[in-house]
Design a protein around this motif. Structure first.
Motif, mmCIF file in Angstrom:
data_model
loop_
_atom_site.group_PDB
_atom_site.id
_atom_site.type_symbol
_atom_site.label_atom_id
_atom_site.label_comp_id
_atom_site.label_asym_id
_atom_site.label_seq_id
_atom_site.Cartn_x
_atom_site.Cartn_y
_atom_site.Cartn_z
ATOM 1 N N UNK A 1 0.819 -1.210 0.000
ATOM 2 C CA UNK A 1 0.000 0.000 0.000
ATOM 3 C C UNK A 1 0.859 1.269 0.000
ATOM 4 N N UNK A 2 2.191 1.105 -0.010
ATOM 5 C CA UNK A 2 3.076 2.248 -0.206
ATOM 6 C C UNK A 2 3.663 2.886 1.032
ATOM 7 N N UNK A 3 3.966 2.101 2.059
ATOM 8 C CA UNK A 3 4.597 2.620 3.275
ATOM 9 C C UNK A 3 5.907 1.889 3.542
ATOM 10 N N UNK A 4 6.836 2.606 4.163
ATOM 11 C CA UNK A 4 8.079 2.025 4.661
ATOM 12 C C UNK A 4 7.986 1.970 6.180
ATOM 13 N N UNK A 5 8.410 0.845 6.772
ATOM 14 C CA UNK A 5 8.296 0.668 8.214
ATOM 15 C C UNK A 5 9.663 0.283 8.770
ATOM 16 N N UNK A 6 10.179 1.122 9.658
ATOM 17 C CA UNK A 6 11.483 0.880 10.283
ATOM 18 C C UNK A 6 11.301 0.709 11.784
ATOM 19 N N UNK A 7 12.057 -0.212 12.363
ATOM 20 C CA UNK A 7 12.028 -0.440 13.808
ATOM 21 C C UNK A 7 13.430 -0.242 14.363
ATOM 22 N N UNK A 8 13.503 0.218 15.608
ATOM 23 C CA UNK A 8 14.812 0.500 16.199
ATOM 24 C C UNK A 8 14.778 0.336 17.705
ATOM 25 N N UNK A 9 15.906 -0.105 18.250
ATOM 26 C CA UNK A 9 16.054 -0.163 19.685
ATOM 27 C C UNK A 9 16.452 1.180 20.265
ATOM 28 N N UNK A 10 17.404 1.857 19.622
ATOM 29 C CA UNK A 10 17.900 3.141 20.121
ATOM 30 C C UNK A 10 17.234 4.331 19.455
ATOM 31 N N UNK A 11 16.777 4.157 18.219
ATOM 32 C CA UNK A 11 16.188 5.262 17.471
ATOM 33 C C UNK A 11 17.207 6.184 16.832
ATOM 34 N N UNK A 12 18.494 5.828 16.866
ATOM 35 C CA UNK A 12 19.542 6.754 16.440
ATOM 36 C C UNK A 12 19.460 7.124 14.961
ATOM 37 N N UNK A 13 18.982 6.207 14.115
ATOM 38 C CA UNK A 13 18.920 6.506 12.688
ATOM 39 C C UNK A 13 17.594 7.127 12.267
ATOM 40 N N UNK A 14 16.599 7.110 13.147
ATOM 41 C CA UNK A 14 15.256 7.516 12.750
ATOM 42 C C UNK A 14 15.101 9.013 12.462
ATOM 43 N N UNK A 15 15.774 9.918 13.187
ATOM 44 C CA UNK A 15 15.659 11.336 12.805
ATOM 45 C C UNK A 15 16.120 11.596 11.366
ATOM 46 N N UNK A 16 17.221 10.980 10.975
ATOM 47 C CA UNK A 16 17.699 11.154 9.604
ATOM 48 C C UNK A 16 16.740 10.535 8.603
ATOM 49 N N UNK A 17 16.193 9.355 8.934
ATOM 50 C CA UNK A 17 15.222 8.705 8.057
ATOM 51 C C UNK A 17 13.999 9.588 7.833
ATOM 52 N N UNK A 18 13.493 10.157 8.911
ATOM 53 C CA UNK A 18 12.190 10.813 8.846
ATOM 54 C C UNK A 18 12.224 12.183 8.187
ATOM 55 N N UNK A 19 13.404 12.789 8.083
ATOM 56 C CA UNK A 19 13.466 14.094 7.439
ATOM 57 C C UNK A 19 14.714 14.886 7.725
ATOM 58 N N UNK A 20 15.522 14.456 8.703
ATOM 59 C CA UNK A 20 16.715 15.205 9.067
ATOM 60 C C UNK A 20 17.796 15.183 8.010
ATOM 61 N N UNK A 21 17.944 14.056 7.320
ATOM 62 C CA UNK A 21 18.943 13.940 6.258
ATOM 63 C C UNK A 21 18.460 14.669 5.009
ATOM 64 N N UNK A 22 19.391 15.267 4.291
ATOM 65 C CA UNK A 22 19.030 15.913 3.042
ATOM 66 C C UNK A 22 18.479 14.936 2.022
ATOM 67 N N UNK A 23 19.015 13.727 2.064
ATOM 68 C CA UNK A 23 18.554 12.681 1.144
ATOM 69 C C UNK A 23 18.580 11.346 1.868
ATOM 70 N N UNK A 24 17.634 10.476 1.545
ATOM 71 C CA UNK A 24 17.565 9.146 2.154
ATOM 72 C C UNK A 24 17.505 8.087 1.069
ATOM 73 N N UNK A 25 18.260 7.015 1.286
ATOM 74 C CA UNK A 25 18.263 5.879 0.361
ATOM 75 C C UNK A 25 18.087 4.612 1.182
ATOM 76 N N UNK A 26 17.091 3.828 0.831
ATOM 77 C CA UNK A 26 16.866 2.559 1.516
ATOM 78 C C UNK A 26 17.043 1.413 0.535
ATOM 79 N N UNK A 27 17.810 0.411 0.948
ATOM 80 C CA UNK A 27 18.019 -0.804 0.163
ATOM 81 C C UNK A 27 17.193 -1.901 0.815
ATOM 82 N N UNK A 28 16.285 -2.493 0.053
ATOM 83 C CA UNK A 28 15.282 -3.379 0.649
ATOM 84 C C UNK A 28 15.205 -4.697 -0.112
ATOM 85 N N UNK A 29 15.435 -5.806 0.603
ATOM 86 C CA UNK A 29 15.315 -7.128 0.008
ATOM 87 C C UNK A 29 13.864 -7.480 -0.286
#
Length: 209
Positions: A118-146
């Motif tokens: 249905x067009x959503x990406x779902x990420x889970x984290x223990x620390x949350x350290x990468x989530x600010x960059x994922x959600x909008x903090x990074x200028x660009x985001x690239x996800x590699x997905x199997x």
């Protein structure tokens, strides 16, 4: 009589029609999507997408580790890799500096626990350290997905996290750190409002958790 639905085999690569359905839905939600054959193609594409000299954060990801993408970015000299910088900073005295480095790199590269048809990406984290960059903090985001991470909907994505990803990640963290993992934070990306910011490299093969 009640008919039980079969348990989703979370390790099986999704067939072509499901990959294409997920790609079309993600595209409609503002993500750029490329369906690639394998991790070799993803490694080449990432080098093409990220300009030399950019500050690049890699999220904690078995997909990146197993594919060699993590090493490409963090052990090479093409980029200003954030992870080695963070690891060199004292955690007690440099917490604010670490937080700022993780939150707003030029580019974040990672993976997600699930992609929905249905067009959503779902990420889970223990620390949350990468989530600010994922959600909008990074200028660009690239996800590699199997391909095994494609699921029908958000409900199945959350089940995939709890039933499949968490047990495997806990085995890894017990070996590396001595404690089990936890799903302390879940990020659901339903759309990308900034054109050209987010790219999903959707592989036809399974890799990672």
């Amino acid at each position: 009589m009640t008919t039980q639905l079969p348990v989703t085999p979370f390790t099986d690569p999704a067939p072509a029609e499901r990959l294409e359905r997920a790609a079309a839905a993600l595209t409609a939600h503002g993500f750029a999507v490329e369906i690639l054959d394998d991790v070799a193609a993803a490694r080449i594409r990432i080098e093409q997408l990220i300009p030399e000299g950019a500050t690049v954060l890699t999220g904690a990801s078995e997909t990146l580790r197993l594919s060699g993408i993590d090493e490409d970015i963090n052990a090479g000299e093409r980029y200003q890799a954030v992870k080695p910088l963070v690891l060199a900073i004292d955690r007690a005295t440099g917490a604010d500096e670490i937080r700022r480095l993780l939150a707003s790199p030029d580019v974040v590269v990672g993976s997600v626990a699930a992609v929905t048809e249905t067009g959503s990406l779902v990420a889970a984290s223990g620390s949350g350290s990468q989530l600010p960059a994922y959600s909008g903090g990074a200028g660009r985001a690239i996800w590699v997905v199997g391909a095994q991470k494609v699921v029908p909907d958000l409900e199945t994505a959350l089940r995939r996290i709890d039933e499949h990803c968490l047990p495997l990640e806990s085995v890894r963290t017990l070996e590396v750190h001595g404690w089990p993992s936890a799903v302390n934070r879940v990020l659901v990306l339903n759309g990308e409002p900034r054109p050209g910011r987010a790219t999903v490299l959707l592989l036809r093969e399974a890799i990672g958790f």
